[in-house]
Design a protein around this motif. Structure first.
Motif, PDB file in Angstrom:
ATOM      1  N   MET A 208      57.046 127.828-100.579  1.00  0.00           N
ATOM      2  CA  MET A 208      57.838 128.317 -99.470  1.00  0.00           C
ATOM      3  C   MET A 208      59.100 129.038 -99.942  1.00  0.00           C
ATOM      4  O   MET A 208      59.600 129.939 -99.277  1.00  0.00           O
ATOM      5  CB  MET A 208      58.214 127.159 -98.544  1.00  0.00           C
ATOM      6  N   PRO A 228      56.454 132.361 -95.038  1.00  0.00           N
ATOM      7  CA  PRO A 228      56.559 130.908 -95.215  1.00  0.00           C
ATOM      8  C   PRO A 228      56.983 130.182 -93.946  1.00  0.00           C
ATOM      9  O   PRO A 228      56.439 129.117 -93.629  1.00  0.00           O
ATOM     10  CB  PRO A 228      57.606 130.772 -96.322  1.00  0.00           C
ATOM     11  N   ARG A 232      54.668 127.408 -92.153  1.00  0.00           N
ATOM     12  CA  ARG A 232      55.190 126.042 -92.104  1.00  0.00           C
ATOM     13  C   ARG A 232      55.090 125.451 -90.703  1.00  0.00           C
ATOM     14  O   ARG A 232      54.875 124.247 -90.534  1.00  0.00           O
ATOM     15  CB  ARG A 232      56.651 126.023 -92.569  1.00  0.00           C
TER      16      ARG A 232
END
Length: 248
Positions: A208, A228, A232
């Motif tokens: 990330m 990212p 996520r």
């Protein structure tokens, strides 16, 4: 969120995988996988064990033939990946989970062995080792080094060919926090130099932090791709993978 990792672009991608399916007998390891990696971009490939990540790497490297779909490097032939013995001439380099260093050779000799220009290989190899902070270990045997330094040797061996596409297979595995931070800086520096980077990694926080985009595989299929932050927070990803890996 789209589940194909091929955003619109006007330039030819360094790596383009389209509709890739790989079967081993009655087992389907990858199903209709598409992704792209552009020059100067870092793309992370994540997913549970057995999701097909290594199979995808092997298909890109010509070690596994596609059952369906195409793999193109720098706009080259799309019906198959470069042969493994021709990866360097196509500008592709890869690290391995198991490092694959030659125990009987010195650190310098390990790196020189991967240099396509043998006449200038020593100077180039020393430059790569110096850039990773291990030039002083050139005469050592890799088996005598701590594991983080062994990983740097493997990385120097991949970088010495000056690839346009760098494939990193679990580069952060076995490293401590400080070494992972150093690795993140190195990966970003390589990408800033124009190299396309595709990495497989289980250290989600590292992914990330360092990646521009993330592709998530589950049971051989792409279930999500995006930045990212997008990945996520994707419910499918949280259910399949990140929910057990990341403290939200």
């Amino acid at each position: 969120m789209s589940t194909t990792a091929a955003p619109p672009a006007t330039l030819v991608p360094r790596l383009a995988v389209h509709g890739l399916t790989v079967r081993f007998g009655g087992l389907t390891a990858l199903t209709d996988v598409s992704l792209r990696v552009d020059d100067g971009e870092v793309v992370g490939l994540i997913g549970p064990n057995g999701a097909g990540k290594t199979t995808l790497f092997n298909a890109v490297c010509g070690l596994v033939p596609p059952t369906e779909g195409t793999v193109a490097v720098a706009g080259g032939r799309r019906d198959r990946a470069p042969r493994p013995d021709r990866l360097v001439r196509h500008g592709v380099a890869r690290t391995l989970q198991g490092l694959g260093l030659f125990a009987g050779l010195t650190v310098l000799e390990n790196v020189v062995a991967a240099c396509p220009d043998r006449r200038g290989g020593v100077d180039r190899a020393l430059a790569e080792l110096d850039g990773l902070g291990i030039g002083h270990l050139a005469a050592a045997r890799p088996t005598a080094l701590p594991y983080p330094d062994q990983k740097k040797v493997a990385l120097a061996r991949a970088l010495v060919s000056r690839p346009g596409l760098l494939l990193l297979d679990e580069p952060a595995g076995g490293l401590g926090a400080a070494d992972i931070d150093d690795l993140a800086g190195l990966v970003r520096r390589v990408a800033r130099g124009g190299c396309a980077v595709l990495l497989v990694e289980h250290h989600v926080d590292f992914v990330m932090e360092v990646c521009d985009r993330v592709v998530v595989l589950d049971f051989g299929r792409v279930i999500a791709c995006g930045t990212p932050a997008e990945v996520r927070d994707d419910p499918a990803v949280l259910e399949a993978y990140l929910g057990t890996e990341v403290d939200r």
